[in-house]
Enzyme design. Structure first.
Site, PDB file in Angstrom:
ATOM      1  N   ASP A   1      16.601  -7.437 -22.075  1.00  0.00           N
ATOM      2  CA  ASP A   1      16.568  -6.267 -22.947  1.00  0.00           C
ATOM      3  C   ASP A   1      15.332  -5.409 -22.748  1.00  0.00           C
ATOM      4  O   ASP A   1      14.312  -5.863 -22.259  1.00  0.00           O
ATOM      5  CB  ASP A   1      16.593  -6.719 -24.409  1.00  0.00           C
ATOM      6  CG  ASP A   1      15.264  -7.346 -24.819  1.00  0.00           C
ATOM      7  OD1 ASP A   1      14.845  -8.327 -24.174  1.00  0.00           O
ATOM      8  OD2 ASP A   1      14.627  -6.837 -25.761  1.00  0.00           O
TER       9      ASP A   1
ATOM     10  N   ASP B   1       8.849 -13.804 -14.269  1.00  0.00           N
ATOM     11  CA  ASP B   1       8.011 -12.711 -13.764  1.00  0.00           C
ATOM     12  C   ASP B   1       6.602 -13.269 -13.510  1.00  0.00           C
ATOM     13  O   ASP B   1       6.333 -13.804 -12.441  1.00  0.00           O
ATOM     14  CB  ASP B   1       8.040 -11.564 -14.773  1.00  0.00           C
ATOM     15  CG  ASP B   1       7.306 -10.325 -14.282  1.00  0.00           C
ATOM     16  OD1 ASP B   1       6.993 -10.244 -13.080  1.00  0.00           O
ATOM     17  OD2 ASP B   1       7.029  -9.429 -15.101  1.00  0.00           O
TER      18      ASP B   1
ATOM     19  N   PHE C   1      11.978  -3.485 -13.617  1.00  0.00           N
ATOM     20  CA  PHE C   1      12.310  -3.937 -14.968  1.00  0.00           C
ATOM     21  C   PHE C   1      13.809  -3.763 -15.144  1.00  0.00           C
ATOM     22  O   PHE C   1      14.344  -2.668 -14.975  1.00  0.00           O
ATOM     23  CB  PHE C   1      11.554  -3.134 -16.027  1.00  0.00           C
ATOM     24  CG  PHE C   1      11.697  -3.755 -17.381  1.00  0.00           C
ATOM     25  CD1 PHE C   1      10.836  -4.760 -17.791  1.00  0.00           C
ATOM     26  CD2 PHE C   1      12.732  -3.373 -18.228  1.00  0.00           C
ATOM     27  CE1 PHE C   1      10.994  -5.376 -19.024  1.00  0.00           C
ATOM     28  CE2 PHE C   1      12.902  -3.992 -19.469  1.00  0.00           C
ATOM     29  CZ  PHE C   1      12.024  -4.983 -19.857  1.00  0.00           C
TER      30      PHE C   1
ATOM     31  N   ARG D   1      21.017  -6.081 -24.119  1.00  0.00           N
ATOM     32  CA  ARG D   1      21.311  -7.523 -24.035  1.00  0.00           C
ATOM     33  C   ARG D   1      22.787  -7.816 -23.860  1.00  0.00           C
ATOM     34  O   ARG D   1      23.156  -8.795 -23.231  1.00  0.00           O
ATOM     35  CB  ARG D   1      20.882  -8.218 -25.341  1.00  0.00           C
ATOM     36  CG  ARG D   1      19.425  -8.536 -25.414  1.00  0.00           C
ATOM     37  CD  ARG D   1      19.219  -9.625 -26.463  1.00  0.00           C
ATOM     38  NE  ARG D   1      17.872  -9.582 -27.006  1.00  0.00           N
ATOM     39  CZ  ARG D   1      16.805 -10.084 -26.403  1.00  0.00           C
ATOM     40  NH1 ARG D   1      16.922 -10.651 -25.219  1.00  0.00           N
ATOM     41  NH2 ARG D   1      15.620 -10.013 -26.962  1.00  0.00           N
TER      42      ARG D   1
HETATM   43  P1  IMP Z   1       6.998 -14.167 -17.693  1.00  0.00           P
HETATM   44  O1  IMP Z   1       6.175 -12.956 -17.296  1.00  0.00           O
HETATM   45  O2  IMP Z   1       7.505 -14.900 -16.481  1.00  0.00           O
HETATM   46  O3  IMP Z   1       6.244 -15.061 -18.639  1.00  0.00           O
HETATM   47  O4  IMP Z   1       8.274 -13.616 -18.422  1.00  0.00           O
HETATM   48  C1  IMP Z   1       8.405 -13.702 -19.804  1.00  0.00           C
HETATM   49  C2  IMP Z   1       9.629 -12.988 -20.306  1.00  0.00           C
HETATM   50  O5  IMP Z   1       9.484 -11.585 -20.076  1.00  0.00           O
HETATM   51  C3  IMP Z   1      10.954 -13.340 -19.671  1.00  0.00           C
HETATM   52  O6  IMP Z   1      11.523 -14.532 -20.144  1.00  0.00           O
HETATM   53  C4  IMP Z   1      11.759 -12.144 -20.145  1.00  0.00           C
HETATM   54  O7  IMP Z   1      12.168 -12.345 -21.487  1.00  0.00           O
HETATM   55  C5  IMP Z   1      10.750 -11.012 -20.069  1.00  0.00           C
HETATM   56  N1  IMP Z   1      10.950 -10.230 -18.833  1.00  0.00           N
HETATM   57  C6  IMP Z   1      10.320 -10.339 -17.642  1.00  0.00           C
HETATM   58  N2  IMP Z   1      10.806  -9.447 -16.755  1.00  0.00           N
HETATM   59  C7  IMP Z   1      11.789  -8.758 -17.399  1.00  0.00           C
HETATM   60  C8  IMP Z   1      12.698  -7.699 -17.011  1.00  0.00           C
HETATM   61  O8  IMP Z   1      12.725  -7.184 -15.875  1.00  0.00           O
HETATM   62  N3  IMP Z   1      13.544  -7.266 -17.980  1.00  0.00           N
HETATM   63  C9  IMP Z   1      13.586  -7.776 -19.237  1.00  0.00           C
HETATM   64  N4  IMP Z   1      12.771  -8.763 -19.639  1.00  0.00           N
HETATM   65  C10 IMP Z   1      11.875  -9.253 -18.727  1.00  0.00           C
END
Ligand code: IMP
Ligand code: MG
Length: 187
Positions: A169, A113, A162, A175
């Site tokens: 999760d 994300d 999301f 999950r």
């Molecule tokens: P980042 O924002 O790329 O650092 O994402 C970190 C973590 O946020 C990911 O590895 C997921 O565990 C969680 N995450 C991001 N987007 C989603 C989503 O749409 N659903 C569930 N978890 C998410």
């Protein structure tokens, strides 16, 4: 199969909409495994999964990789001091046990994300001098990227939603689902 009744109450289940079927997930993982098998044919490869979300994807992916000597290890990243105003600091709350010096490393993520978690992890693993380091992600949400990072292999780019299921999760719900749902009323 609709798995929404796996949720413990209807308040939660009403918020989720079926998005990606188990069959489509399987097709995506098959295709990624094929690509990885070709790229690393006859070589060694250390898969590094980020706990806990990547576990279903890593498990299915590793079983489908052919003609590659695969090693598996896990790390756990945690955000400390995260709040509405502040993204907090990412720490490695469980480190690798595997020596990745001169090894081919593939970081296995279920979703990217902002990219902060992955950016931290990739820099951290790079310090251990692997021969090569690449990133595979099942899903990519490129819209809120906060750091300059992208995956080398992407299963599917999704909307800025999301999602839950297949490792992903909402406060530990979802999950264990084999299908992907999106959250209707994100807050
Ligand atoms: P980042 O924002 O790329 O650092 O994402 C970190 C973590 O946020 C990911 O590895 C997921 O565990 C969680 N995450 C991001 N987007 C989603 C989503 O749409 N659903 C569930 N978890 C998410
Ligand atoms: Mg993750």
């Amino acid at each position: 199969m609709n798995e929404i009744n796996k949720f413990p109450n209807s308040f939660v289940s009403d918020q989720f909409v079926p998005y990606i079927t188990a069959k489509e997930v399987e097709t995506i993982v098959d295709s990624l495994a094929h690509t990885i098998s070709q790229k690393y044919q006859g070589e060694e490869l250390v898969l590094v999964g980020a706990l806990k979300g990547s576990t279903p994807f890593l498990s299915d992916l590793m079983k489908k990789i052919k003609n590659v000597k695969v090693y598996v290890d896990f790390v756990k990243l945690s955000a400390v001091g995260r709040s509405k105003e502040n993204n907090g600091t990412i720490i490695l709350s469980k480190d690798l046990k595997t020596n990745i010096l001169d090894k081919n490393v593939l970081i296995v993520e279920e979703i990217i994300d902002t990219g902060r978690a992955l950016y931290f992890l990739k820099n951290r693993l790079t310090q251990a001098s692997p021969r090569n380091i690449e990133v595979i992600t099942l899903f990519d949400k490129p819209y809120k990227r906060a750091v300059p990072i992208k995956a080398d292999y992407i299963g599917k780019q999704i909307e800025d939603q999301f999602i839950v299921g297949y490792g992903l999760d909402l406060d530990e719900y979802g999950r264990n689902f084999s299908e992907i749902y999106y959250l209707k009323y994100p807050n």
